[in-house]
Design an enzyme around this catalytic site. Structure first.
Site, PDB file in Angstrom:
ATOM      1  N   ASP A   1      20.078 -28.302  61.997  1.00 34.57           N
ATOM      2  CA  ASP A   1      20.435 -26.565  62.055  1.00 34.57           C
ATOM      3  C   ASP A   1      20.501 -26.177  63.672  1.00 34.57           C
ATOM      4  OD1 ASP A   1      20.675 -24.076  62.417  1.00 34.57           O
ATOM      5  OD2 ASP A   1      19.995 -23.795  60.488  1.00 34.57           O
TER       6      ASP A   1
ATOM      7  N   SER B   1      19.406 -16.025  57.959  1.00 34.66           N
ATOM      8  CA  SER B   1      19.611 -16.507  60.068  1.00 34.66           C
ATOM      9  C   SER B   1      18.484 -14.938  59.599  1.00 34.66           C
ATOM     10  CB  SER B   1      20.305 -16.404  60.898  1.00 34.66           C
ATOM     11  OG  SER B   1      20.300 -16.363  61.337  1.00 34.66           O
TER      12      SER B   1
ATOM     13  N   HIS C   1      24.166 -23.829  60.064  1.00 32.43           N
ATOM     14  CA  HIS C   1      23.695 -22.579  59.837  1.00 32.43           C
ATOM     15  C   HIS C   1      23.947 -21.635  59.023  1.00 32.43           C
ATOM     16  CE1 HIS C   1      20.556 -19.930  61.200  1.00 32.43           C
ATOM     17  NE2 HIS C   1      20.676 -18.938  61.226  1.00 32.43           N
TER      18      HIS C   1
END
Length: 266
Positions: free
Chosen positions: A217, A95, A245
């Site tokens: 996502d 991320s 995610h």
């Protein structure tokens, strides 16, 4: 200050192997990589750490000024690499850590020799000709909700971010991780994350790069993965058979296979 204590650095795996650094995302800690470490440990030296404010890091090292930009986190990564005297390490960032890795590789190219970007997003807010997945109003509301009631925000958002509604234990784990993070420090990291724009930094990446995206996502839609891949010269894009995610938790086998295959190609 002892950098290794500051970031609760742990080193495991094959001490003689190439080094892989695993970096967690917002609201998480190094424990989120526990399903990936066994896939690497035989052949690679594995370095894990917690960003300041997360996990078992030294909270007294927190500085709202330093961490008001991703550059502050990137400097921490470089300092960890320097403390361990890493050379040509592979930085695996989940991320927001994917962008932190891009910045760290720019600051210390001798330390980081390749990047794996797991569900990356260089900008969360839509822009002209760019879809980040959120309007500016969406992000304002998200941050206002987070700042007003962090625990409530965590309980509501964790299952959405994780996806996989049929496996509620995954959402519970992410919620518990969010809730274990100091709220004041989480607010700073959230603002830094969701208001960041690292699109221009992608153009400067000159190391081998693997971009991993999921089929669905809510945080980083497919358009974002395509943008990252198209902007980083020579990068490889892999779409995992995974939703949510956090594929390293929801689909560890597919995620590990992609990472190990990339490492073997270096």
């Amino acid at each position: 200050m002892d950098i290794l204590s500051r970031n609760h650095v742990t080193v495991t795996g094959n001490a003689q192997g190439p080094t892989v650094v695993l970096a967690h995302g917002f609201g998480c800690d190094q424990n989120m990589w526990r399903l990936t470490v066994p896939a690497l440990a035989d052949d690679y030296r594995v370095v894990l750490f917690d960003y300041v404010g997360a996990g078992r890091s030294d909270a007294t090292a927190f500085s709202a000024d330093r961490y008001a930009s991703l550059d502050g986190y990137a400097r921490d990564v470089v300092e960890v690499c320097e403390a361990l005297d890493l050379r040509d390490a592979v930085f695996v960032g989940h991320s927001v850590s994917a962008m932190i890795g891009v910045l760290a590789a720019g600051l210390a190219p001798e330390r980081i020799g390749a990047l794996v970007m797991v569900a990356p997003s260089p900008r969360y807010i839509d822009d002209e000709g760019y879809r980040g997945g959120f309007s500016a109003e969406d992000i304002d509301e998200l941050l206002a909700s987070l700042e007003a009631n962090y625990l409530g925000w965590s309980a509501a958002m964790a299952p959405l971010i994780m996806g996989n509604a049929d496996r509620p234990e995954l959402g519970d784990e992410l919620k518990n991780s969010f809730c274990a993070t100091d709220p004041d420090m989480a607010r700073v990291f959230a603002r830094t994350t969701f208001l960041s724009d690292s699109r221009d930094d992608l153009k400067n990446v000159s190391v081998p790069t693997l971009v991993l995206e999921c089929t669905q996502d809510v945080i980083a839609p497919r358009e974002v993965g395509a943008f990252v891949h198209e902007t980083i010269p020579g990068s490889t894009l892999v779409t995992l058979d995974a939703t949510g995610h956090c594929p390293h938790l929801s689909a560890p086998e597919a995620t590990n296979r992609a990472i190990v295959g990339f490492l073997a190609s270096l």
